[in-house]
Write a protein that holds these residues in place. Sequence first.
Motif, PDB file in Angstrom:
ATOM      1  N   LEU A   1      26.264  37.210  57.847  1.00  0.00           N
ATOM      2  CA  LEU A   1      26.299  35.649  58.585  1.00  0.00           C
ATOM      3  C   LEU A   1      26.842  35.910  59.529  1.00  0.00           C
ATOM      4  O   LEU A   1      26.338  35.710  61.313  1.00  0.00           O
ATOM      5  N   LEU A   2      28.064  36.431  59.513  1.00  0.00           N
ATOM      6  CA  LEU A   2      28.768  36.548  61.339  1.00  0.00           C
ATOM      7  C   LEU A   2      27.843  36.943  62.010  1.00  0.00           C
ATOM      8  O   LEU A   2      27.988  37.704  63.354  1.00  0.00           O
ATOM      9  N   LYS A   3      27.704  38.529  61.701  1.00  0.00           N
ATOM     10  CA  LYS A   3      27.060  39.801  61.775  1.00  0.00           C
ATOM     11  C   LYS A   3      25.993  38.354  63.009  1.00  0.00           C
ATOM     12  O   LYS A   3      25.163  39.713  64.083  1.00  0.00           O
ATOM     13  N   LYS A   4      24.890  38.225  62.258  1.00  0.00           N
ATOM     14  CA  LYS A   4      24.088  37.680  62.798  1.00  0.00           C
ATOM     15  C   LYS A   4      24.357  36.727  63.624  1.00  0.00           C
ATOM     16  O   LYS A   4      23.223  36.328  64.316  1.00  0.00           O
ATOM     17  N   LEU A   5      25.063  35.478  63.111  1.00  0.00           N
ATOM     18  CA  LEU A   5      25.501  34.603  64.161  1.00  0.00           C
ATOM     19  C   LEU A   5      26.038  35.275  65.288  1.00  0.00           C
ATOM     20  O   LEU A   5      25.780  34.158  66.760  1.00  0.00           O
ATOM     21  N   HIS A   6      27.284  35.824  65.772  1.00  0.00           N
ATOM     22  CA  HIS A   6      27.815  36.157  66.576  1.00  0.00           C
ATOM     23  C   HIS A   6      26.921  35.544  68.082  1.00  0.00           C
ATOM     24  O   HIS A   6      27.652  35.905  69.159  1.00  0.00           O
TER      25      HIS A   6
ATOM     26  N   TYR B   1      25.287  32.988  69.472  1.00  0.00           N
ATOM     27  CA  TYR B   1      26.831  31.673  68.722  1.00  0.00           C
ATOM     28  C   TYR B   1      28.021  32.637  68.498  1.00  0.00           C
ATOM     29  O   TYR B   1      28.914  33.088  67.860  1.00  0.00           O
ATOM     30  N   PRO B   2      28.921  32.817  70.380  1.00  0.00           N
ATOM     31  CA  PRO B   2      29.769  33.819  70.654  1.00  0.00           C
ATOM     32  C   PRO B   2      30.786  32.932  70.321  1.00  0.00           C
ATOM     33  O   PRO B   2      31.834  33.632  69.960  1.00  0.00           O
ATOM     34  N   LEU B   3      30.868  31.500  69.852  1.00  0.00           N
ATOM     35  CA  LEU B   3      31.997  31.776  69.198  1.00  0.00           C
ATOM     36  C   LEU B   3      32.221  31.618  67.711  1.00  0.00           C
ATOM     37  O   LEU B   3      33.704  30.932  67.598  1.00  0.00           O
ATOM     38  N   ALA B   4      31.789  31.877  67.305  1.00  0.00           N
ATOM     39  CA  ALA B   4      31.448  32.886  65.810  1.00  0.00           C
ATOM     40  C   ALA B   4      32.983  34.007  65.962  1.00  0.00           C
ATOM     41  O   ALA B   4      31.744  34.746  66.669  1.00  0.00           O
ATOM     42  N   PRO B   5      33.432  34.800  65.766  1.00  0.00           N
ATOM     43  CA  PRO B   5      33.682  35.846  65.710  1.00  0.00           C
ATOM     44  C   PRO B   5      33.296  37.168  65.324  1.00  0.00           C
ATOM     45  O   PRO B   5      32.571  36.894  64.256  1.00  0.00           O
TER      46      PRO B   5
ATOM     47  N   VAL C   1      36.147  42.218  47.133  1.00  0.00           N
ATOM     48  CA  VAL C   1      35.363  42.191  48.273  1.00  0.00           C
ATOM     49  C   VAL C   1      36.382  41.526  49.871  1.00  0.00           C
ATOM     50  O   VAL C   1      36.766  39.933  49.390  1.00  0.00           O
ATOM     51  N   PHE C   2      36.130  41.890  50.710  1.00  0.00           N
ATOM     52  CA  PHE C   2      36.657  41.467  52.501  1.00  0.00           C
ATOM     53  C   PHE C   2      36.281  41.967  53.615  1.00  0.00           C
ATOM     54  O   PHE C   2      35.536  42.740  53.102  1.00  0.00           O
ATOM     55  N   TYR C   3      36.418  41.280  54.075  1.00  0.00           N
ATOM     56  CA  TYR C   3      36.124  41.695  55.321  1.00  0.00           C
ATOM     57  C   TYR C   3      37.038  41.772  56.647  1.00  0.00           C
ATOM     58  O   TYR C   3      37.857  40.773  56.767  1.00  0.00           O
ATOM     59  N   VAL C   4      36.533  42.466  57.370  1.00  0.00           N
ATOM     60  CA  VAL C   4      37.795  42.557  58.651  1.00  0.00           C
ATOM     61  C   VAL C   4      36.671  41.999  60.156  1.00  0.00           C
ATOM     62  O   VAL C   4      36.486  42.595  60.524  1.00  0.00           O
ATOM     63  N   MET C   5      36.987  41.373  61.263  1.00  0.00           N
ATOM     64  CA  MET C   5      36.655  40.924  62.007  1.00  0.00           C
ATOM     65  C   MET C   5      37.743  41.010  63.553  1.00  0.00           C
ATOM     66  O   MET C   5      39.090  40.529  62.969  1.00  0.00           O
TER      67      MET C   5
ATOM     68  N   VAL D   1      35.424  29.321  66.589  1.00  0.00           N
ATOM     69  CA  VAL D   1      34.762  28.048  65.622  1.00  0.00           C
ATOM     70  C   VAL D   1      35.438  29.226  64.738  1.00  0.00           C
ATOM     71  O   VAL D   1      34.273  30.385  64.080  1.00  0.00           O
ATOM     72  N   VAL D   2      35.787  28.989  62.958  1.00  0.00           N
ATOM     73  CA  VAL D   2      36.126  29.984  62.324  1.00  0.00           C
ATOM     74  C   VAL D   2      35.819  28.808  60.903  1.00  0.00           C
ATOM     75  O   VAL D   2      35.498  27.706  61.113  1.00  0.00           O
TER      76      VAL D   2
END
Length: 360
Positions: free
Chosen positions: A85-90, A93-97, A112-116, A237-238
């Motif tokens: 989601l963040l990959k598409k949203l960023h 909506y740049p407030l999404a990391p 499962v984990f991710y790094v941002m 926004v996180v």
Amino acid sequence: MSEQKGAETIPVRPGEDFDRERLLRYLREHLEDVPEGSMEVRQFPSGASNLTYLIRIGGWEAVLRRPPLGPLPPKAHDMEREATLLKKLHPVYPLAPKPYLLCTDPGVLGTVFYVMERRKGVVLDGSFPAGVDGTEEVGRQISETAVKTLVRLHTIDWREAGLESFGRPEGFLERQVGGWIRRYNKAKTDDIPEVEPLTRWLTDNIPQSPPATIIHNDFKLNNMLWDPPDWSSPVAVVDWEMTTIGDPLFDLAVSLSYWVRPDDPEELRSLLPTVTERNGFISRDTFLEYYAAQSGRDLSSIHFYMTFAYFKLAVIIQQIYARWKRGQTRDPRFASFGERVRGLIRYTTELARTGRVSFS
């Protein structure tokens, strides 16, 4: 995530650490800009859901997100979904990391984990951090920025952004009501007699939703990062784990359920300590007026949405309390969550019964 003076991060809590050497090898294999040197890991103390860590190697920093420990509800704490989601949203909506990588191999950390990317900023919880002057003008600026930030999210063309697969708008509200009732029943630990008539009221009074938008589903001040003294634009926004395509008025009501005011009942104020109790922060009435003016949406059915938002909050607290009671987490903050659920259910029942919301 965030930095606050004196309590930005804490040492990793007992039982919530991981194989650091294995993670470091994985990062160096999959990210180009990870420098040489030892890795420092700290834990962000805020939040009661997913586990979030600060990873620091020399001057390089990132944030790691993983699910909580123990058995989890189906489809909950889906790190792969959140990272995708963040990959598409960023970009829209740049407030999404920005996410850096997603690991679906349980052999690395056992889950499962991710790094941002790391966004540095102040988090607003029950009080302003040391060194921040929380004047009435600051409260007003933060309030207005929060409304604008939510409206901006609800204006995104989610189809153009490629987010169609992140929700099913048709029948959204009906599914939400039924789903949160089921979640409560599954996490139930104590008998609360008001729950049955409350859930029946919710089922019988579902309104028709406006056109769907992308919704954060947990939009509140402590899910925003700020860089004072500029309160006109947040840093980030996180906590996007519950984001979906659905009813924007539900998102609005969820946000307002955290917007506690000084003349709210004590049981509600003790449940949700927040800086919005301070002078200068706008009332819920004014929040709604600003949102309606900026979005053009009809808010005539907001009473239902507010009642449902408080019930949803009670279920979330109940799920966390159930994990604590079953020994799946040792975090002492959660020991009192059972009484918090009772108080919130009583408040929500009264809200449904009176047929009105006190937008103080």
